[in-house]
Design a protein around this motif. Structure first.
Motif, PDB file in Angstrom:
ATOM      1  N   LEU A 103       0.817  -1.212   0.000  1.00 20.27           N
ATOM      2  CA  LEU A 103       0.000   0.000   0.000  1.00 20.27           C
ATOM      3  C   LEU A 103       0.849   1.259   0.000  1.00 20.27           C
ATOM      4  CD1 LEU A 103      -2.585  -1.112   2.703  1.00 20.27           C
ATOM      5  CD2 LEU A 103      -2.850  -1.214   0.222  1.00 20.27           C
ATOM      6  N   GLY A 104       2.133   1.097   0.189  1.00 18.03           N
ATOM      7  CA  GLY A 104       3.023   2.259   0.265  1.00 18.03           C
ATOM      8  C   GLY A 104       3.147   2.709   1.708  1.00 18.03           C
ATOM      9  N   PRO A 105       4.041   3.674   1.958  1.00 17.47           N
ATOM     10  CA  PRO A 105       4.238   4.140   3.330  1.00 17.47           C
ATOM     11  C   PRO A 105       2.978   4.867   3.821  1.00 17.47           C
ATOM     12  CG  PRO A 105       5.486   5.499   1.800  1.00 17.47           C
ATOM     13  CD  PRO A 105       4.889   4.382   1.004  1.00 17.47           C
ATOM     14  N   PRO A 106       2.727   4.797   5.128  1.00 17.19           N
ATOM     15  CA  PRO A 106       1.558   5.505   5.644  1.00 17.19           C
ATOM     16  C   PRO A 106       1.769   7.015   5.524  1.00 17.19           C
ATOM     17  CG  PRO A 106       2.830   4.555   7.448  1.00 17.19           C
ATOM     18  CD  PRO A 106       3.448   4.087   6.171  1.00 17.19           C
ATOM     19  N   PRO A 107       0.708   7.753   5.375  1.00 17.73           N
ATOM     20  CA  PRO A 107       0.839   9.219   5.286  1.00 17.73           C
ATOM     21  C   PRO A 107       1.494   9.791   6.539  1.00 17.73           C
ATOM     22  CG  PRO A 107      -1.404   8.514   4.765  1.00 17.73           C
ATOM     23  CD  PRO A 107      -0.673   7.314   5.255  1.00 17.73           C
ATOM     24  N   ALA A 108       2.157  10.919   6.378  1.00 14.82           N
ATOM     25  CA  ALA A 108       2.818  11.572   7.505  1.00 14.82           C
ATOM     26  C   ALA A 108       1.786  11.854   8.598  1.00 14.82           C
ATOM     27  CB  ALA A 108       3.475  12.869   7.050  1.00 14.82           C
ATOM     28  N   GLY A 109       2.180  11.627   9.845  1.00 16.56           N
ATOM     29  CA  GLY A 109       1.298  11.898  10.971  1.00 16.56           C
ATOM     30  C   GLY A 109       0.351  10.764  11.310  1.00 16.56           C
ATOM     31  N   THR A 110       0.432   9.659  10.571  1.00 16.88           N
ATOM     32  CA  THR A 110      -0.441   8.516  10.830  1.00 16.88           C
ATOM     33  C   THR A 110      -0.027   7.840  12.130  1.00 16.88           C
ATOM     34  OG1 THR A 110      -0.770   8.124   8.487  1.00 16.88           O
ATOM     35  CG2 THR A 110      -1.203   6.271   9.956  1.00 16.88           C
ATOM     36  N   ILE A 111      -1.004   7.481  12.928  1.00 19.14           N
ATOM     37  CA  ILE A 111      -0.749   6.727  14.153  1.00 19.14           C
ATOM     38  C   ILE A 111      -1.116   5.284  13.855  1.00 19.14           C
ATOM     39  CG2 ILE A 111      -1.436   6.363  16.553  1.00 19.14           C
ATOM     40  CD1 ILE A 111      -2.052   9.353  16.697  1.00 19.14           C
ATOM     41  N   THR A 112      -0.117   4.417  13.861  1.00 13.70           N
ATOM     42  CA  THR A 112      -0.388   3.008  13.572  1.00 13.70           C
ATOM     43  C   THR A 112      -1.055   2.361  14.772  1.00 13.70           C
ATOM     44  OG1 THR A 112       1.794   2.339  14.325  1.00 13.70           O
ATOM     45  CG2 THR A 112       1.554   2.830  11.976  1.00 13.70           C
ATOM     46  N   MET A 113      -1.936   1.438  14.517  1.00 13.94           N
ATOM     47  CA  MET A 113      -2.682   0.766  15.575  1.00 13.94           C
ATOM     48  C   MET A 113      -2.304  -0.717  15.620  1.00 13.94           C
ATOM     49  SD  MET A 113      -4.386   3.320  16.677  1.00 13.94           S
ATOM     50  CE  MET A 113      -5.885   2.966  17.528  1.00 13.94           C
ATOM     51  N   SER A 115      -0.197  -2.322  17.644  1.00 16.75           N
ATOM     52  CA  SER A 115       0.365  -2.859  18.881  1.00 16.75           C
ATOM     53  C   SER A 115      -0.718  -2.883  19.944  1.00 16.75           C
ATOM     54  CB  SER A 115       1.550  -2.004  19.349  1.00 16.75           C
ATOM     55  OG  SER A 115       1.101  -0.848  20.013  1.00 16.75           O
ATOM     56  N   GLY A 116      -0.438  -3.544  21.036  1.00 18.89           N
ATOM     57  CA  GLY A 116      -1.404  -3.620  22.125  1.00 18.89           C
ATOM     58  C   GLY A 116      -1.280  -2.459  23.092  1.00 18.89           C
ATOM     59  N   TYR A 117      -0.401  -1.504  22.808  1.00 18.09           N
ATOM     60  CA  TYR A 117      -0.187  -0.387  23.706  1.00 18.09           C
ATOM     61  C   TYR A 117      -0.655   0.908  23.052  1.00 18.09           C
ATOM     62  CZ  TYR A 117       2.738  -3.772  26.063  1.00 18.09           C
ATOM     63  OH  TYR A 117       3.183  -4.885  26.716  1.00 18.09           O
ATOM     64  N   VAL A 118      -1.107   1.828  23.883  1.00 18.77           N
ATOM     65  CA  VAL A 118      -1.548   3.129  23.380  1.00 18.77           C
ATOM     66  C   VAL A 118      -0.338   3.871  22.832  1.00 18.77           C
ATOM     67  CG1 VAL A 118      -2.569   5.336  24.066  1.00 18.77           C
ATOM     68  CG2 VAL A 118      -3.418   3.218  25.054  1.00 18.77           C
ATOM     69  N   HIS A 119      -0.503   4.483  21.654  1.00 13.52           N
ATOM     70  CA  HIS A 119       0.583   5.245  21.040  1.00 13.52           C
ATOM     71  C   HIS A 119       0.993   6.373  21.987  1.00 13.52           C
ATOM     72  CE1 HIS A 119       2.606   7.995  18.230  1.00 13.52           C
ATOM     73  NE2 HIS A 119       2.913   6.883  17.580  1.00 13.52           N
ATOM     74  N   ARG A 120       2.285   6.652  22.025  1.00 13.06           N
ATOM     75  CA  ARG A 120       2.835   7.659  22.933  1.00 13.06           C
ATOM     76  C   ARG A 120       2.101   9.001  22.820  1.00 13.06           C
ATOM     77  NH1 ARG A 120       7.494   7.196  25.817  1.00 13.06           N
ATOM     78  NH2 ARG A 120       8.499   5.465  24.801  1.00 13.06           N
ATOM     79  N   SER A 121       1.734   9.385  21.609  1.00 15.04           N
ATOM     80  CA  SER A 121       1.074  10.680  21.433  1.00 15.04           C
ATOM     81  C   SER A 121      -0.348  10.690  21.981  1.00 15.04           C
ATOM     82  CB  SER A 121       1.048  11.051  19.951  1.00 15.04           C
ATOM     83  OG  SER A 121       0.211  10.159  19.236  1.00 15.04           O
ATOM     84  N   LEU A 122      -0.924   9.522  22.246  1.00 14.52           N
ATOM     85  CA  LEU A 122      -2.281   9.446  22.772  1.00 14.52           C
ATOM     86  C   LEU A 122      -2.313   9.235  24.290  1.00 14.52           C
ATOM     87  CD1 LEU A 122      -3.865   7.169  20.010  1.00 14.52           C
ATOM     88  CD2 LEU A 122      -4.021   9.660  20.230  1.00 14.52           C
ATOM     89  N   GLN A 123      -1.162   9.032  24.891  1.00 17.65           N
ATOM     90  CA  GLN A 123      -1.110   8.791  26.333  1.00 17.65           C
ATOM     91  C   GLN A 123      -1.306  10.106  27.086  1.00 17.65           C
ATOM     92  OE1 GLN A 123       2.625   6.895  27.113  1.00 17.65           O
ATOM     93  NE2 GLN A 123       2.054   5.033  26.024  1.00 17.65           N
ATOM     94  N   PRO A 124      -2.162  10.115  28.102  1.00 16.04           N
ATOM     95  CA  PRO A 124      -2.396  11.338  28.877  1.00 16.04           C
ATOM     96  C   PRO A 124      -1.314  11.520  29.947  1.00 16.04           C
ATOM     97  CG  PRO A 124      -3.809   9.599  29.674  1.00 16.04           C
ATOM     98  CD  PRO A 124      -3.052   9.042  28.488  1.00 16.04           C
ATOM     99  N   THR A 125      -0.069  11.680  29.497  1.00 13.56           N
ATOM    100  CA  THR A 125       1.055  11.696  30.442  1.00 13.56           C
ATOM    101  C   THR A 125       0.977  12.863  31.422  1.00 13.56           C
ATOM    102  OG1 THR A 125       2.385  12.783  28.757  1.00 13.56           O
ATOM    103  CG2 THR A 125       2.657  10.418  28.984  1.00 13.56           C
ATOM    104  N   ARG A 126       0.528  14.022  30.985  1.00 14.28           N
ATOM    105  CA  ARG A 126       0.432  15.160  31.906  1.00 14.28           C
ATOM    106  C   ARG A 126      -0.567  14.877  33.017  1.00 14.28           C
ATOM    107  NH1 ARG A 126       0.748  20.934  28.862  1.00 14.28           N
ATOM    108  NH2 ARG A 126       2.656  20.243  27.906  1.00 14.28           N
ATOM    109  N   ALA A 127      -1.741  14.384  32.633  1.00 17.83           N
ATOM    110  CA  ALA A 127      -2.780  14.090  33.624  1.00 17.83           C
ATOM    111  C   ALA A 127      -2.325  12.978  34.566  1.00 17.83           C
ATOM    112  CB  ALA A 127      -4.081  13.698  32.930  1.00 17.83           C
ATOM    113  N   LEU A 128      -1.678  11.935  34.026  1.00 14.17           N
ATOM    114  CA  LEU A 128      -1.188  10.842  34.863  1.00 14.17           C
ATOM    115  C   LEU A 128      -0.086  11.318  35.806  1.00 14.17           C
ATOM    116  CD1 LEU A 128      -1.131   7.927  32.277  1.00 14.17           C
ATOM    117  CD2 LEU A 128      -2.686   8.199  34.210  1.00 14.17           C
ATOM    118  N   SER A 129       0.817  12.156  35.299  1.00 11.78           N
ATOM    119  CA  SER A 129       1.899  12.687  36.140  1.00 11.78           C
ATOM    120  C   SER A 129       1.334  13.542  37.262  1.00 11.78           C
ATOM    121  CB  SER A 129       2.867  13.523  35.302  1.00 11.78           C
ATOM    122  OG  SER A 129       3.533  12.711  34.373  1.00 11.78           O
ATOM    123  N   ALA A 130       0.338  14.374  36.956  1.00 11.18           N
ATOM    124  CA  ALA A 130      -0.278  15.221  37.979  1.00 11.18           C
ATOM    125  C   ALA A 130      -0.981  14.363  39.036  1.00 11.18           C
ATOM    126  CB  ALA A 130      -1.262  16.191  37.338  1.00 11.18           C
TER     127      ALA A 130
END
Length: 168
Positions: A103-113, A115-130
């Protein structure tokens, strides 16, 4: 008598019960064991956990506890099978190049799904840290729970057991 010796005695009693049962037979429910042996739910849970660690029983959440298949200890099969942990706790990344490459490379900015883990950009790290920082600042954050258990939790268990059970 301390609680660990009580769970050890219960485990011994259950081993005697296991000897009379056949592999695959269901053990009485935790509630029934609590009533029959006049011990608390945590004691039953510890005894069952010890038997499961020995490989004597198999627990099936929502179904019950069953007598495990008997094996000879000298053939190396007498230990509990923990290989499921390798599968359950391993990296969840899936190699999708055979499917995705045509299919070719995924478009820029695509979040691949893939894996069984939430993508780093979707993790609420600020809220969890607080939340973690708030929890760590509590004066009792590093205290141990009382040996008799938390009153609120004992109250819930007493309600579940019903009858004349009291949180004490």
């Amino acid at each position: 008598m301390n609680d660990s010796s009580t769970s050890g005695e219960l485990a011994d009693s259950l081993r005697a019960l296991l000897a009379r049962l056949s592999p695959g037979d269901r053990l009485p429910s935790s509630r029934e064991l609590t009533k029959e042996y006049r011990v608390g739910p945590a004691t039953v849970a510890r005894a069952i956990a010890a038997l499961a660690a020995e490989g004597a029983v198999v627990t099936r959440p929502g179904s019950g506890t069953y007598v495990a298949r008997r094996t000879r200890l000298d053939d190396g099969a007498g230990t509990a099978d923990t290989s499921w942990q390798t599968v359950a706790l391993t990296d969840r990344a899936v190699d999708t190049h055979l499917i995705a490459d045509p299919l070719g490379p995924p478009p820029a900015g695509t979040i691949t799904m893939d894996s069984g883990y939430v993508h780093r950009s979707l993790q609420p790290t600020r809220a969890l840290s607080a939340a973690m920082a708030r929890a760590a600042r509590r004066p009792d954050a590093w205290d141990r729970a009382p040996a008799g258990g938390l009153t609120a939790l004992r109250t819930v268990f007493a309600r579940i057991v019903g009858g004349s059970a009291a949180p004490e």
